[in-house]
Design a protein around this motif. Structure first.
Motif, PDB file in Angstrom:
ATOM      1  N   SER A  38     -13.081  50.481  35.878  1.00  0.00           N
ATOM      2  CA  SER A  38     -12.227  51.587  35.459  1.00  0.00           C
ATOM      3  C   SER A  38     -10.835  51.094  35.081  1.00  0.00           C
ATOM      4  CB  SER A  38     -12.131  52.634  36.572  1.00  0.00           C
ATOM      5  OG  SER A  38     -11.513  52.066  37.706  1.00  0.00           O
ATOM      6  N   GLU A  39     -10.415  50.010  35.701  1.00  0.00           N
ATOM      7  CA  GLU A  39      -9.107  49.445  35.377  1.00  0.00           C
ATOM      8  C   GLU A  39      -9.072  48.957  33.934  1.00  0.00           C
ATOM      9  OE1 GLU A  39      -6.578  49.515  37.414  1.00  0.00           O
ATOM     10  OE2 GLU A  39      -5.210  48.467  36.058  1.00  0.00           O
ATOM     11  N   GLN A  40     -10.130  48.227  33.544  1.00  0.00           N
ATOM     12  CA  GLN A  40     -10.199  47.727  32.169  1.00  0.00           C
ATOM     13  C   GLN A  40     -10.213  48.870  31.164  1.00  0.00           C
ATOM     14  OE1 GLN A  40     -13.573  44.768  33.717  1.00  0.00           O
ATOM     15  NE2 GLN A  40     -13.312  44.667  31.503  1.00  0.00           N
ATOM     16  N   VAL A  41     -11.085  49.850  31.442  1.00  0.00           N
ATOM     17  CA  VAL A  41     -11.191  50.985  30.520  1.00  0.00           C
ATOM     18  C   VAL A  41      -9.860  51.722  30.437  1.00  0.00           C
ATOM     19  CG1 VAL A  41     -12.355  53.178  30.086  1.00  0.00           C
ATOM     20  CG2 VAL A  41     -13.640  51.239  30.952  1.00  0.00           C
ATOM     21  N   TYR A  42      -9.206  51.864  31.580  1.00  0.00           N
ATOM     22  CA  TYR A  42      -7.909  52.525  31.604  1.00  0.00           C
ATOM     23  C   TYR A  42      -6.903  51.780  30.737  1.00  0.00           C
ATOM     24  CZ  TYR A  42      -3.218  53.375  33.379  1.00  0.00           C
ATOM     25  OH  TYR A  42      -1.879  53.613  33.474  1.00  0.00           O
ATOM     26  N   ALA A  43      -6.841  50.479  30.905  1.00  0.00           N
ATOM     27  CA  ALA A  43      -5.885  49.678  30.135  1.00  0.00           C
ATOM     28  C   ALA A  43      -6.188  49.781  28.644  1.00  0.00           C
ATOM     29  CB  ALA A  43      -5.929  48.225  30.603  1.00  0.00           C
ATOM     30  N   GLN A  77     -18.338  60.709  26.461  1.00  0.00           N
ATOM     31  CA  GLN A  77     -19.603  60.083  26.053  1.00  0.00           C
ATOM     32  C   GLN A  77     -19.389  59.008  25.000  1.00  0.00           C
ATOM     33  OE1 GLN A  77     -22.626  62.980  25.123  1.00  0.00           O
ATOM     34  NE2 GLN A  77     -23.181  63.066  27.299  1.00  0.00           N
ATOM     35  N   ASP A  78     -18.605  59.328  23.982  1.00  0.00           N
ATOM     36  CA  ASP A  78     -18.341  58.339  22.937  1.00  0.00           C
ATOM     37  C   ASP A  78     -17.666  57.105  23.524  1.00  0.00           C
ATOM     38  OD1 ASP A  78     -19.304  60.398  21.488  1.00  0.00           O
ATOM     39  OD2 ASP A  78     -17.535  60.700  20.238  1.00  0.00           O
ATOM     40  N   LEU A  79     -16.642  57.350  24.354  1.00  0.00           N
ATOM     41  CA  LEU A  79     -15.917  56.233  24.953  1.00  0.00           C
ATOM     42  C   LEU A  79     -16.834  55.400  25.830  1.00  0.00           C
ATOM     43  CD1 LEU A  79     -12.663  58.193  25.864  1.00  0.00           C
ATOM     44  CD2 LEU A  79     -12.854  56.356  24.191  1.00  0.00           C
ATOM     45  N   ALA A  80     -17.707  56.082  26.586  1.00  0.00           N
ATOM     46  CA  ALA A  80     -18.626  55.359  27.467  1.00  0.00           C
ATOM     47  C   ALA A  80     -19.528  54.449  26.651  1.00  0.00           C
ATOM     48  CB  ALA A  80     -19.448  56.352  28.273  1.00  0.00           C
ATOM     49  N   LYS A  81     -20.042  54.968  25.537  1.00  0.00           N
ATOM     50  CA  LYS A  81     -20.956  54.165  24.734  1.00  0.00           C
ATOM     51  C   LYS A  81     -20.224  52.975  24.125  1.00  0.00           C
ATOM     52  CE  LYS A  81     -23.264  57.096  22.296  1.00  0.00           C
ATOM     53  NZ  LYS A  81     -23.973  57.835  21.237  1.00  0.00           N
ATOM     54  N   GLU A  82     -19.069  53.219  23.536  1.00  0.00           N
ATOM     55  CA  GLU A  82     -18.367  52.121  22.865  1.00  0.00           C
ATOM     56  C   GLU A  82     -17.786  51.117  23.847  1.00  0.00           C
ATOM     57  OE1 GLU A  82     -15.428  54.611  20.879  1.00  0.00           O
ATOM     58  OE2 GLU A  82     -13.839  53.248  21.522  1.00  0.00           O
ATOM     59  N   LEU A 122     -20.265  57.306  32.420  1.00  0.00           N
ATOM     60  CA  LEU A 122     -19.297  58.392  32.308  1.00  0.00           C
ATOM     61  C   LEU A 122     -18.256  58.356  33.414  1.00  0.00           C
ATOM     62  CD1 LEU A 122     -20.005  60.183  29.911  1.00  0.00           C
ATOM     63  CD2 LEU A 122     -22.120  59.569  31.042  1.00  0.00           C
ATOM     64  N   ALA A 123     -18.709  58.013  34.607  1.00  0.00           N
ATOM     65  CA  ALA A 123     -17.820  58.079  35.769  1.00  0.00           C
ATOM     66  C   ALA A 123     -16.570  57.231  35.578  1.00  0.00           C
ATOM     67  CB  ALA A 123     -18.577  57.657  37.020  1.00  0.00           C
ATOM     68  N   VAL A 124     -16.760  56.011  35.076  1.00  0.00           N
ATOM     69  CA  VAL A 124     -15.586  55.137  34.953  1.00  0.00           C
ATOM     70  C   VAL A 124     -14.670  55.629  33.836  1.00  0.00           C
ATOM     71  CG1 VAL A 124     -17.170  53.298  35.596  1.00  0.00           C
ATOM     72  CG2 VAL A 124     -16.252  53.364  33.294  1.00  0.00           C
ATOM     73  N   VAL A 125     -15.252  56.129  32.745  1.00  0.00           N
ATOM     74  CA  VAL A 125     -14.426  56.682  31.664  1.00  0.00           C
ATOM     75  C   VAL A 125     -13.627  57.867  32.191  1.00  0.00           C
ATOM     76  CG1 VAL A 125     -14.482  57.874  29.459  1.00  0.00           C
ATOM     77  CG2 VAL A 125     -15.957  55.909  29.852  1.00  0.00           C
ATOM     78  N   ARG A 126     -14.315  58.707  32.938  1.00  0.00           N
ATOM     79  CA  ARG A 126     -13.670  59.890  33.503  1.00  0.00           C
ATOM     80  C   ARG A 126     -12.500  59.494  34.404  1.00  0.00           C
ATOM     81  NH1 ARG A 126     -14.596  65.345  34.639  1.00  0.00           N
ATOM     82  NH2 ARG A 126     -15.718  65.505  32.692  1.00  0.00           N
ATOM     83  N   GLU A 127     -12.712  58.500  35.240  1.00  0.00           N
ATOM     84  CA  GLU A 127     -11.633  58.043  36.110  1.00  0.00           C
ATOM     85  C   GLU A 127     -10.447  57.536  35.294  1.00  0.00           C
ATOM     86  OE1 GLU A 127     -12.707  55.646  39.466  1.00  0.00           O
ATOM     87  OE2 GLU A 127     -10.885  54.442  39.291  1.00  0.00           O
ATOM     88  N   ALA A 128     -10.746  56.745  34.263  1.00  0.00           N
ATOM     89  CA  ALA A 128      -9.675  56.225  33.407  1.00  0.00           C
ATOM     90  C   ALA A 128      -8.933  57.388  32.738  1.00  0.00           C
ATOM     91  CB  ALA A 128     -10.266  55.282  32.357  1.00  0.00           C
ATOM     92  N   LEU A 129      -9.669  58.383  32.269  1.00  0.00           N
ATOM     93  CA  LEU A 129      -9.039  59.515  31.593  1.00  0.00           C
ATOM     94  C   LEU A 129      -8.131  60.299  32.546  1.00  0.00           C
ATOM     95  CD1 LEU A 129     -12.003  60.726  29.381  1.00  0.00           C
ATOM     96  CD2 LEU A 129      -9.753  60.037  28.562  1.00  0.00           C
ATOM     97  N   VAL A 130      -8.594  60.470  33.775  1.00  0.00           N
ATOM     98  CA  VAL A 130      -7.766  61.194  34.750  1.00  0.00           C
ATOM     99  C   VAL A 130      -6.456  60.452  34.986  1.00  0.00           C
ATOM    100  CG1 VAL A 130      -7.620  61.875  37.172  1.00  0.00           C
ATOM    101  CG2 VAL A 130      -9.696  62.348  35.867  1.00  0.00           C
ATOM    102  N   ARG A 131      -6.544  59.139  35.073  1.00  0.00           N
ATOM    103  CA  ARG A 131      -5.316  58.357  35.265  1.00  0.00           C
ATOM    104  C   ARG A 131      -4.393  58.487  34.070  1.00  0.00           C
ATOM    105  NH1 ARG A 131      -6.722  52.390  37.165  1.00  0.00           N
ATOM    106  NH2 ARG A 131      -4.460  52.223  36.990  1.00  0.00           N
ATOM    107  N   VAL A 132      -4.978  58.433  32.877  1.00  0.00           N
ATOM    108  CA  VAL A 132      -4.187  58.541  31.653  1.00  0.00           C
ATOM    109  C   VAL A 132      -3.477  59.902  31.590  1.00  0.00           C
ATOM    110  CG1 VAL A 132      -4.407  58.802  29.167  1.00  0.00           C
ATOM    111  CG2 VAL A 132      -5.458  56.854  30.296  1.00  0.00           C
ATOM    112  N   VAL A 133      -4.198  60.938  31.999  1.00  0.00           N
ATOM    113  CA  VAL A 133      -3.597  62.274  32.020  1.00  0.00           C
ATOM    114  C   VAL A 133      -2.421  62.302  32.992  1.00  0.00           C
ATOM    115  CG1 VAL A 133      -3.961  64.671  32.710  1.00  0.00           C
ATOM    116  CG2 VAL A 133      -5.649  63.505  31.284  1.00  0.00           C
TER     117      VAL A 133
END
Lengths: 220, 220
Positions: B3-8, B28-33, B38-49
């Motif tokens: 999640s750290e990598q995805v967040y960065a 979903q798009d972010l998870a695929k690319e 989904l969980a890690v993308v979601r965590e990264a998105l929450v941090r970004v928000v």
DNA sequence: ATCCCGCAAATAATCGATTATTAATGCTAT
DNA sequence: ATAGCATTAATAATCGATTATTTGCGGGAT
């Protein structure tokens, strides 16, 4: 949204002092006691960490932050640095509606008892909230949401530290300080108001200074 | 931690302007690319928000924030309000190590070209980073992490808005302004430095003023 | 022709289970 | 007896699939 509820509950619990500083916040335990899955607890925890109400140790989970005396002094200094400047701006710009809200907030604060009998030595929840609203309302005249967000963040950190301070200044004249703040603000005396606020914050910091760090605690 | 990598990555992409303001950030798009769940993308998105780099619309997902001109002016005003005060403190307290780091940061900024040929009209990534480091270093003498966190938050918001501003002041003397800032700081002339910084921020705000709001955009 | 209602596709939110990492315990060798 | 290593139990991180909500489209009534 479930994660919103869990987040709010978690935030309140930490601010209320339900957990000791250093306590581990175990996703599984929280999930069971809240009746939700790990994912929503995790999301709530990530948000809480983002707000500074919890620490995250990589691969070692989440924990209630153990505020050091140094950290507390830094927060207090930041508030002393920023809030008087914003108060000046607020007093210069605030309109009649702002004046009315300042009066209302002060009235509510003055009429709310600071200590609830059953809550022991800590300030009552109602008083804490009235206290926050009064200080925030004083600054709201500035009309700048970004500055108010900054205030909110620092207030949260400040309250968390206060919750865990062992000592409280016994001879503190909260009522008088707040009354002088209200009077100076409504008299549009920015210089006096800023000075009173700075002194108010200095006294609060001094009241909490010297309390030793809390050792990392065990299970709640 | 994934999640750290995805967040960065997400943070960089938004700051770099890979997405237009208003664009939906679909998990979903972010998870695929990114090749994660989904969980890690979601965590990264929450941090970004939490950092203000994305908006969250309940039950409607995440999106790149659409900065209004009003919002931008509020951020600029907040910086004008807070940063000069912190700079004063920094100049009064900074030690020799701080002086050396100010010199180094200014040198790097002065020697980094502002525009990369291939990047079109936008500032180069290297210059943006050198610019941030110079401004932050100026304030670091204050020695207060809480105030520096406040600076970091406002800087991030400020840069995001700048990224999407259509206009740039053509006759702006960045080099001179930064040089005067460095000189005043190292001469320990807090008053002059605070004034120069306030003017610097006012000019930046004026340079971006008047750019119209961006309409909610479509897919990236 | 327009407005409203319901259906269907898309996607956000949630869940239960799996994998990987860490911390503790007990065993072994010196 | 102690230091170091292997095993194991606990839990953090991640995944794939399920459920619920929203949005856009199309049919029917006014």
């Amino acid at each position: 949204m479930l994660s919103e509820q869990v987040y709010a509950h978690l935030r309140d619990a930490i601010m209320r002092g339900d957990y000791a500083p250093g306590d581990a916040l175990k996703p599984q335990d929280l999930a069971k006691e809240q009746g939700v899955s790990l994912a929503v607890v995790r999301e709530a925890l990530v948000r809480v960490v983002g707000e500074g109400l919890a620490d995250r140790l990589p691969n070692r989970g989440f924990a209630v932050p153990a505020f050091s005396d140094r950290r507390w002094q830094e927060i207090a200094e930041a508030r002393r640095t920023i809030e008087p400047v914003v108060l000046r701006m607020s007093i210069e710009r605030g309109d009649v509606d702002w004046e009315a809200r300042v009066r209302a907030a002060h009235h509510r604060l003055a009429r709310t008892p600071a200590y609830a009998p059953e809550q022991g030595a800590y300030y009552s929840g109602a008083w804490s909230e009235a206290h926050r609203v009064f200080h925030r309302t004083l600054l709201e005249g500035c009309g700048n949401p970004v500055l108010l967000e900054t205030f909110d963040r620092m207030w949260t950190a400040s309250e968390l530290a206060r919750r865990w301070s062992a000592y409280r200044a016994p001879d503190r004249d909260h009522v008088g300080e707040h009354r002088r703040l209200e009077e100076a603000a409504l008299a549009r005396d920015a210089g006096t108001a800023a000075g009173v606020l700075a002194r108010h914050l200095t006294l609060t910091a001094a009241g909490l200074a010297g309390c030793t760090d809390h050792e990392p605690a065990q299970e709640a």
